[in-house]
Enzyme design. Structure first.
Site, short mmCIF file in Angstrom:
data_model
loop_
_atom_site.label_atom_id
_atom_site.label_comp_id
_atom_site.label_asym_id
_atom_site.label_seq_id
_atom_site.Cartn_x
_atom_site.Cartn_y
_atom_site.Cartn_z
CG HIS A 56 -0.45 0.02 2.54
ND1 HIS A 56 0.33 -0.97 3.08
CD2 HIS A 56 -0.58 0.96 3.53
CE1 HIS A 56 0.66 -0.67 4.32
NE2 HIS A 56 0.12 0.50 4.62
CG HIS A 58 0.03 4.19 4.86
ND1 HIS A 58 -0.71 3.42 5.73
CD2 HIS A 58 -0.79 5.20 4.47
CE1 HIS A 58 -1.94 3.94 5.85
NE2 HIS A 58 -2.00 5.02 5.09
CG ASP A 60 4.74 2.57 7.52
OD1 ASP A 60 3.85 3.14 6.85
OD2 ASP A 60 4.49 1.65 8.33
CG HIS A 61 3.83 -0.16 4.31
ND1 HIS A 61 3.84 -1.48 4.70
CD2 HIS A 61 3.42 0.55 5.39
CE1 HIS A 61 3.44 -1.56 5.97
NE2 HIS A 61 3.18 -0.35 6.40
CG HIS A 113 -4.10 0.05 6.70
ND1 HIS A 113 -4.06 0.56 7.98
CD2 HIS A 113 -2.91 0.38 6.13
CE1 HIS A 113 -2.88 1.16 8.16
NE2 HIS A 113 -2.17 1.07 7.06
CG ASP A 132 0.39 -1.64 7.78
OD1 ASP A 132 1.28 -2.46 8.03
OD2 ASP A 132 0.59 -0.40 7.78
CG HIS A 170 3.54 -2.11 11.57
ND1 HIS A 170 4.36 -1.02 11.76
CD2 HIS A 170 2.86 -1.88 10.42
CE1 HIS A 170 4.17 -0.14 10.77
NE2 HIS A 170 3.26 -0.64 9.94
FE FE Z 1 2.51 0.43 8.19
ZN ZN Z 2 0.01 1.44 6.70
#
Ligand code: FE
Ligand code: ZN
Length: 249
Positions: A56, A58, A60-61, A113, A132, A170
């Site tokens: 996805h 985000h 952090d991805h 998400h 996530d 995570h």
């Molecule tokens: Fe994440």
């Molecule tokens: Zn995320």
């Protein structure tokens, strides 16, 4: 043939995953939480990167896509939403197949998400990368999708065989376990929570998990049992998700 998975901590609580198709030596990273950390792990392993599989958009991805593309020339595939923040070579949708050498990943739409979130399933090796969407004893927050969409996505994952190894992105499990104990008194939940707290005390990861373990103890998947008076399973899920959002544990 086998898929080798190398898991390592990234950023504050993400996991990085480098996967290698044993037959051909082709290597992919699942998401790009931290380009420097991923390049360092590749160096340690002596692997070179062929592909980036995003779940996805985000940061952090997908935040490391551009730097990894520059450093390695890897092909980037993922949901179209990734282009909001990062380069993408090929957009994937539900049912698409991604080949990493001889390893076949089927794309599963797991929106909720984020609207376009996808998961990658290697049926032959019984491995799923779920980003996530599903966490050990938890699930992703509903930043973009509805409870109904997320519930449907979780059903797609629980339709996979119980023995499927689940790599979530995570290490949230201890906090998820505290919430699980607040809504579910089943002995299996207490037992698992104790094991999670002990593992974290020892500094051990609680990822990967399995579909079977999550079906037995994850309060989001057990929502219809925990909220039997809810008008529908999706609404039971929505109640548990709202309770977690407000949980101070
Ligand atoms: Fe994440
Ligand atoms: Zn995320």
């Amino acid at each position: 043939m086998a898929l080798i998975v190398h898991q390592f901590p990234c950023l504050s609580d993400n996991y990085g995953f480098l996967v290698r198709d044993a037959a051909t030596g082709k290597v992919a990273t699942v998401d790009t939480p931290d380009a420097d950390a991923i390049l360092a792990e590749l160096g340690k392993l002596g692997w070179s990167l062929d592909m980036i599989l995003n779940t996805h958009w985000h940061p952090d991805h997908a935040g490391g896509n551009a730097a990894l593309k520059t450093a390695t020339g890897a092909e980037i595939v993922g949901p179209a939403e990734v282009t909001r923040i990062a380069p993408l070579d090929k957009a994937l949708v539900d049912g698409d197949v991604v080949m990493l050498g001889e390893t076949r990943f089927e794309v599963i739409d797991t929106g909720g998400h984020t609207l376009g979130h996808i998961s990658y399933h290697d049926a032959k090796n019984a491995i799923a990368f779920v980003g996530d969407t599903l966490f050990a004893l938890g699930c992703g927050r509903l930043f973009e999708g509805t409870a109904e969409q997320m519930w449907a996505s979780l059903q797609r994952l629980t339709d996979l065989p119980d023995a499927t190894t689940v790599y979530c992105a995570h290490e949230y499990t201890a906090s998820n376990a505290r919430f699980a104990l607040s809504v579910d008194t089943a002995p299996a939940v207490t037992e698992r929570a104790d094991a999670v707290f002990a593992a974290r005390e020892r500094g051990e990861p609680t990822v990967p998990t399995s579909i079977g373990a999550e079906k037995a103890t994850n309060p989001f998947l057990r929502a219809p049992l925990l909220r039997p008076d809810a008008p529908s399973p999706a609404e039971a899920f929505a109640e548990i998700r709202a309770a977690k959002d407000g949980f101070k544990g």
